[in-house]
Design an enzyme around this catalytic site. Structure first.
Site, PDB file in Angstrom:
ATOM      1  N   LEU A  74       0.101   6.314   5.024  1.00  0.00           N
ATOM      2  CA  LEU A  74      -0.922   5.238   5.336  1.00  0.00           C
ATOM      3  C   LEU A  74      -0.640   4.098   4.510  1.00  0.00           C
ATOM      4  CD1 LEU A  74      -4.214   7.182   5.788  1.00  0.00           C
ATOM      5  CD2 LEU A  74      -2.638   6.590   7.470  1.00  0.00           C
ATOM      6  N   PRO A  75      -1.214   2.662   5.068  1.00  0.00           N
ATOM      7  CA  PRO A  75      -1.008   1.510   4.190  1.00  0.00           C
ATOM      8  C   PRO A  75      -1.401   1.250   2.655  1.00  0.00           C
ATOM      9  CG  PRO A  75      -2.015   1.226   6.371  1.00  0.00           C
ATOM     10  CD  PRO A  75      -2.232   2.632   6.163  1.00  0.00           C
ATOM     11  N   THR A 116       2.293   4.921  -0.274  1.00  0.00           N
ATOM     12  CA  THR A 116       2.306   4.289  -1.761  1.00  0.00           C
ATOM     13  C   THR A 116       1.113   3.867  -2.108  1.00  0.00           C
ATOM     14  OG1 THR A 116       4.579   3.687  -1.348  1.00  0.00           O
ATOM     15  CG2 THR A 116       3.422   2.584  -3.353  1.00  0.00           C
ATOM     16  N   LYS A 138       6.867   5.979  -8.725  1.00  0.00           N
ATOM     17  CA  LYS A 138       7.334   5.054  -7.630  1.00  0.00           C
ATOM     18  C   LYS A 138       7.200   3.536  -8.082  1.00  0.00           C
ATOM     19  CE  LYS A 138       7.263   3.229  -3.516  1.00  0.00           C
ATOM     20  NZ  LYS A 138       8.597   3.004  -2.595  1.00  0.00           N
ATOM     21  N   LYS A 158       2.927  -5.789  -2.740  1.00  0.00           N
ATOM     22  CA  LYS A 158       1.846  -4.766  -2.927  1.00  0.00           C
ATOM     23  C   LYS A 158       2.362  -3.831  -4.091  1.00  0.00           C
ATOM     24  CE  LYS A 158       0.676  -0.494  -0.959  1.00  0.00           C
ATOM     25  NZ  LYS A 158       1.162   0.606   0.241  1.00  0.00           N
TER      26      LYS A 158
HETATM   27  P1  NAD Z   1       2.683   0.550   8.625  1.00  0.00           P
HETATM   28  O1  NAD Z   1       1.695  -0.418   8.413  1.00  0.00           O
HETATM   29  O2  NAD Z   1       3.877   0.382   9.461  1.00  0.00           O
HETATM   30  O3  NAD Z   1       2.180   1.996   8.991  1.00  0.00           O
HETATM   31  C1  NAD Z   1       0.845   2.371   8.599  1.00  0.00           C
HETATM   32  C2  NAD Z   1      -0.059   3.065   9.803  1.00  0.00           C
HETATM   33  O4  NAD Z   1      -1.283   3.676   9.313  1.00  0.00           O
HETATM   34  C3  NAD Z   1      -0.233   2.006  10.718  1.00  0.00           C
HETATM   35  O5  NAD Z   1       0.075   2.419  12.299  1.00  0.00           O
HETATM   36  C4  NAD Z   1      -1.752   2.258  10.972  1.00  0.00           C
HETATM   37  O6  NAD Z   1      -2.312   1.877  12.291  1.00  0.00           O
HETATM   38  C5  NAD Z   1      -2.139   3.677  10.403  1.00  0.00           C
HETATM   39  N1  NAD Z   1      -3.474   3.793   9.948  1.00  0.00           N
HETATM   40  C6  NAD Z   1      -4.080   3.158   8.968  1.00  0.00           C
HETATM   41  N2  NAD Z   1      -5.232   3.917   8.826  1.00  0.00           N
HETATM   42  C7  NAD Z   1      -5.356   4.997   9.506  1.00  0.00           C
HETATM   43  C8  NAD Z   1      -6.103   6.081   9.728  1.00  0.00           C
HETATM   44  N3  NAD Z   1      -7.270   6.126   9.187  1.00  0.00           N
HETATM   45  N4  NAD Z   1      -5.892   6.819  10.448  1.00  0.00           N
HETATM   46  C9  NAD Z   1      -4.571   6.890  11.467  1.00  0.00           C
HETATM   47  N5  NAD Z   1      -3.887   5.957  11.086  1.00  0.00           N
HETATM   48  C10 NAD Z   1      -4.312   4.937  10.353  1.00  0.00           C
HETATM   49  O7  NAD Z   1       3.402   1.008   7.049  1.00  0.00           O
HETATM   50  P2  NAD Z   1       4.511   1.649   6.620  1.00  0.00           P
HETATM   51  O8  NAD Z   1       5.578   0.605   6.602  1.00  0.00           O
HETATM   52  O9  NAD Z   1       4.907   2.631   7.565  1.00  0.00           O
HETATM   53  O10 NAD Z   1       4.076   2.321   5.323  1.00  0.00           O
HETATM   54  C11 NAD Z   1       3.264   3.283   4.917  1.00  0.00           C
HETATM   55  C12 NAD Z   1       3.408   3.442   3.515  1.00  0.00           C
HETATM   56  O11 NAD Z   1       4.637   3.732   3.042  1.00  0.00           O
HETATM   57  C13 NAD Z   1       2.868   2.381   2.683  1.00  0.00           C
HETATM   58  O12 NAD Z   1       1.863   2.752   1.796  1.00  0.00           O
HETATM   59  C14 NAD Z   1       4.040   1.554   2.231  1.00  0.00           C
HETATM   60  O13 NAD Z   1       3.745   0.907   0.962  1.00  0.00           O
HETATM   61  C15 NAD Z   1       4.888   2.916   1.847  1.00  0.00           C
HETATM   62  N6  NAD Z   1       6.395   2.571   1.904  1.00  0.00           N
HETATM   63  C16 NAD Z   1       6.730   1.572   3.060  1.00  0.00           C
HETATM   64  C17 NAD Z   1       8.187   1.420   3.035  1.00  0.00           C
HETATM   65  C18 NAD Z   1       8.679   0.600   3.942  1.00  0.00           C
HETATM   66  O14 NAD Z   1       9.872   0.302   3.864  1.00  0.00           O
HETATM   67  N7  NAD Z   1       8.142   0.068   4.946  1.00  0.00           N
HETATM   68  C19 NAD Z   1       8.954   2.056   1.953  1.00  0.00           C
HETATM   69  C20 NAD Z   1       8.560   2.804   1.063  1.00  0.00           C
HETATM   70  C21 NAD Z   1       7.259   3.078   1.039  1.00  0.00           C
END
Ligand code: NAD
Length: 298
Positions: free
Chosen positions: A64-65, A98, A173, A248
């Site tokens: 999740l975000p 994260t 992390k 973030k």
């Molecule tokens: P994203 O915004 O693409 O995906 C998050 C998803 O969670 C969204 O589709 C949203 O609709 C869903 N969501 C939110 N609340 C919800 C709930 N209660 N129930 C169901 N679904 C829900 O984000 P992302 O890029 O996939 O990142 C996810 C996590 O990974 C974050 O914490 C981010 O910091 C971490 N991260 C991302 C990257 C990257 O390169 N994108 C790299 C390392 C870590």
């Protein structure tokens, strides 16, 4: 084994798909219908709600975000119960989002009271690593719980580290990403200084790469367009790791430093510089675009 997977965004989508391809029985959910549709087309069963993914699940994975989403999902919000109340004792929760280490610890403690093991397992490796199944997992929780999670994590990643007890994965992390954010700025500053003096950036980058300033950005992720192929700088800073995601993580690092009274002056300055860069309209560009702050625009 049945796995409930919640959060099918840029990272969670391909991670869930790798578990599906590995033969696990999945039930997945995301608040975004579009995100669900991508997985449904690949044959992954989509549930009607997060709670509906749980039937018979031995493992729950979430991606999740931010902290507030994880807290609301597991502990509940606005009077609504969280998932922890619905999980049977013995279930294993792997949260790969994260988030703040303090939130991971809070969820892990609440889980322990109900006999539910919760580990924090944030990742490094970006969307490419999520797709290829080569993520690095930094795990906080007991060794025994990590061993239970290992077969699942191995289908999504190639490096799995035990950082320590609950919350330690999150701390590892943000230490890593704080260093990455700082070194990208330092590397950008040095290249921009050389270029301002008329140096060839390719030659300068190679000199520094092989000298005492050598680092990951110079090896694999040069921030200046034209120096290296197949990096975000080569593609107009598209893809990669967004400036707002770096912002973030640097915010989480500062929050964490405040809680333990650590001195992180460069982390704080880096957060401010990425914030300025984001305010200038570059939040969606890869974080290596921070070099724009130091380039001569005339
Ligand atoms: P994203 O915004 O693409 O995906 C998050 C998803 O969670 C969204 O589709 C949203 O609709 C869903 N969501 C939110 N609340 C919800 C709930 N209660 N129930 C169901 N679904 C829900 O984000 P992302 O890029 O996939 O990142 C996810 C996590 O990974 C974050 O914490 C981010 O910091 C971490 N991260 C991302 C990257 C990257 O390169 N994108 C790299 C390392 C870590």
């Amino acid at each position: 084994m049945k796995i409930a997977f919640i959060g099918l965004g840029n990272m969670g989508g391909p991670m869930a798909l790798n578990l599906h391809k590995a033969g696990y029985q999945l039930s997945a959910f995301d608040l975004s219908a579009a995100a669900c549709e991508v997985l449904r087309k690949e044959g992954v069963p989509i549930a009607a709600s997060a709670a509906d993914t749980l039937a018979d699940a031995e493992v729950v994975v979430s991606m999740l975000p931010a902290s507030q989403h994880v807290e609301a999902l597991y502990l509940g919000s606005e009077g609504k119960p969280g998932l922890l109340e619905k999980l049977s004792a013995g279930t294993l929760v792997i949260d790969s989002s994260t988030i703040a280490a303090s939130t991971s610890l809070k969820v892990a403690k609440a889980g322990a009271k109900r006999g539910v093991a919760v580990i924090d397992a944030p990742v490094s490796g970006g969307t490419a690593g999520a797709t290829l199944g080569t993520l690095t997992f930094m795990v906080g929780g007991s060794k025994a719980d990590l061993e239970r999670a290992r077969p699942v994590l191995e289908k999504m990643g190639s490096n799995i580290f035990h950082a320590g007890e609950a919350g330690a994965g999150q701390t590892a992390k943000i230490c890593n990403n704080m260093l990455l954010g700082i070194l990208m700025i330092g590397t950008s500053e040095a290249i921009a200084l050389g270029v301002a003096n008329g140096l060839d950036p390719k030659v300068l980058s190679e000199i520094m790469r092989r000298s005492s300033g050598g680092n990951w950005a110079l090896e694999k992720y040069n921030p200046l367009p034209g120096v290296m192929e197949n990096v975000p700088a080569f593609k107009g800073y598209a893809g990669g790791f967004g400036t707002d995601l770096m912002l973030k993580d640097l915010g989480l690092a500062q929050e964490n430093a405040g809680a333990v009274r650590a001195s992180t002056p460069l982390g704080g300055l880096a957060r401010s510089l990425y914030a300025s860069h984001s305010l200038a309209g570059h939040g969606a560009l890869d974080f290596s675009s921070v070099i724009k702050l130091f380039q001569n625009k005339s």
